[in-house]
Design a protein around this motif. Structure first.
Motif, PDB file in Angstrom:
ATOM      1  N   HIS A  88       1.050  -1.537  -0.042  1.00 30.21           N
ATOM      2  CA  HIS A  88      -0.051  -0.370   0.030  1.00 30.21           C
ATOM      3  C   HIS A  88       0.703   1.307   0.167  1.00 30.21           C
ATOM      4  O   HIS A  88       0.096   2.572   0.013  1.00 30.21           O
ATOM      5  N   HIS A  97      -6.732  -8.106  -2.290  1.00 31.83           N
ATOM      6  CA  HIS A  97      -5.966  -6.756  -2.608  1.00 31.83           C
ATOM      7  C   HIS A  97      -5.098  -7.458  -3.707  1.00 31.83           C
ATOM      8  O   HIS A  97      -4.900  -8.758  -3.822  1.00 31.83           O
ATOM      9  N   ASP A 120      -7.353  -2.732  -1.598  1.00 27.26           N
ATOM     10  CA  ASP A 120      -8.325  -3.529  -1.157  1.00 27.26           C
ATOM     11  C   ASP A 120      -9.607  -3.474  -1.689  1.00 27.26           C
ATOM     12  O   ASP A 120      -9.779  -2.777  -1.151  1.00 27.26           O
ATOM     13  N   GLU A 157      -4.548 -14.033   0.343  1.00 27.92           N
ATOM     14  CA  GLU A 157      -5.553 -12.507   0.251  1.00 27.92           C
ATOM     15  C   GLU A 157      -6.332 -11.937  -0.686  1.00 27.92           C
ATOM     16  O   GLU A 157      -5.504 -11.386  -1.393  1.00 27.92           O
TER      17      GLU A 157
HETATM   18 ZN   LIG Z   1      -4.079  -4.641   1.017  1.00 26.39          ZN
END
Ligand SMILES: [Zn+2]
Length: 230
Positions: free
Chosen positions: A162, A213, A169, A210
């Motif tokens: 990030h 993301h 996200d 994840e």
């Molecule tokens: Zn993220």
């Protein structure tokens, strides 16, 4: 010579994945009004006790858990560019989220294309500075979590994509995103726009999955994308 308290942890991938799956939804929308990316630290912070990487938060030094070692992100020339705001219609609660210009423009095109197909794309995080990442850690540690516990599901300051101004996200920014139509759409079309899943279900380095993301890392030119979606 100062002596710093050190938290040393070793987390197996299994524990890491289980906790990632069990952890409740965490939203880190950046409400900072920052519009310029901070310069990234180019050198590893010194640790006099070992060769392990460390990070300092509020004058306290913490050893980076094994799962994050060697993953510190170096400075990118892009990171010095001014950041631009993502149109609030694509942001949770119409919040303020910033990305680098090309990532923002392409994200916007992608979200508008998806919208035409009936897919509502919403993000709850974009650029987060190292300072902001430290703030997240401080907040969670103030609530009683240890550095190692936080690091199980939040990238340590200096290790999060990030901070590059290229990652987002999607909502819901947790495990449930795999069941969301946006995820299926992204799997099919995301790479056409240069957006890729950073931590996919199967990875060569066994990182925890994840799904929400994604990072803008184009391998084809925006012109080719425009042609494809004409
Ligand atoms: Zn993220």
């Amino acid at each position: 010579m100062k002596n710093y308290p050190i938290t040393l942890v070793t987390i197996s991938s299994v524990v890491f994945i289980s906790l990632t799956l069990l952890w409740p939804a965490a939203s880190f929308a950046n409400n900072e009004e920052t519009v310029i990316a901070e310069p990234l630290e180019s050198d590893r912070e010194p640790n006099k006790l070992s060769l392990l990487e460390t990070v300092t938060i509020d004058s306290q030094e913490y050893i980076i858990p094994e799962s994050w070692q060697d993953r510190k992100l170096g400075p990118l020339p892009l990171a010095q560019s001014p950041l631009v705001m993502v149109p609030p219609e694509f942001v949770k609660n119409n919040g303020h989220i910033y990305l680098l210009p090309e990532a923002r423009d392409t994200f916007q095109k992608m979200a508008e294309t998806a919208k035409k197909a009936g897919i509502a794309m919403i993000i709850d995080s974009g650029y987060r500075s190292v300072r902001y990442q430290k703030k997240i850690y401080r907040r969670l540690m103030d609530k009683g979590k240890t550095f190692a516990e936080v690091a199980r599901y939040v990238a340590p300051p200096g290790y999060s994509e990030h901070m590059l101004g290229l990652a987002v996200d999607f909502v819901p920014s947790n495990w449930h995103f795999v069941d969301n139509p946006v995820y299926q759409w992204l799997k099919e079309h995301g790479s056409t726009f240069g957006f890729n899943e950073s931590y996919p279900e199967i990875s060569s380095d066994n990182r925890p999955w994840e799904p929400s993301h994604w990072i803008f890392r184009p391998t084809i030119s925006p012109l080719q994308t425009a042609r494809k979606f004409k």
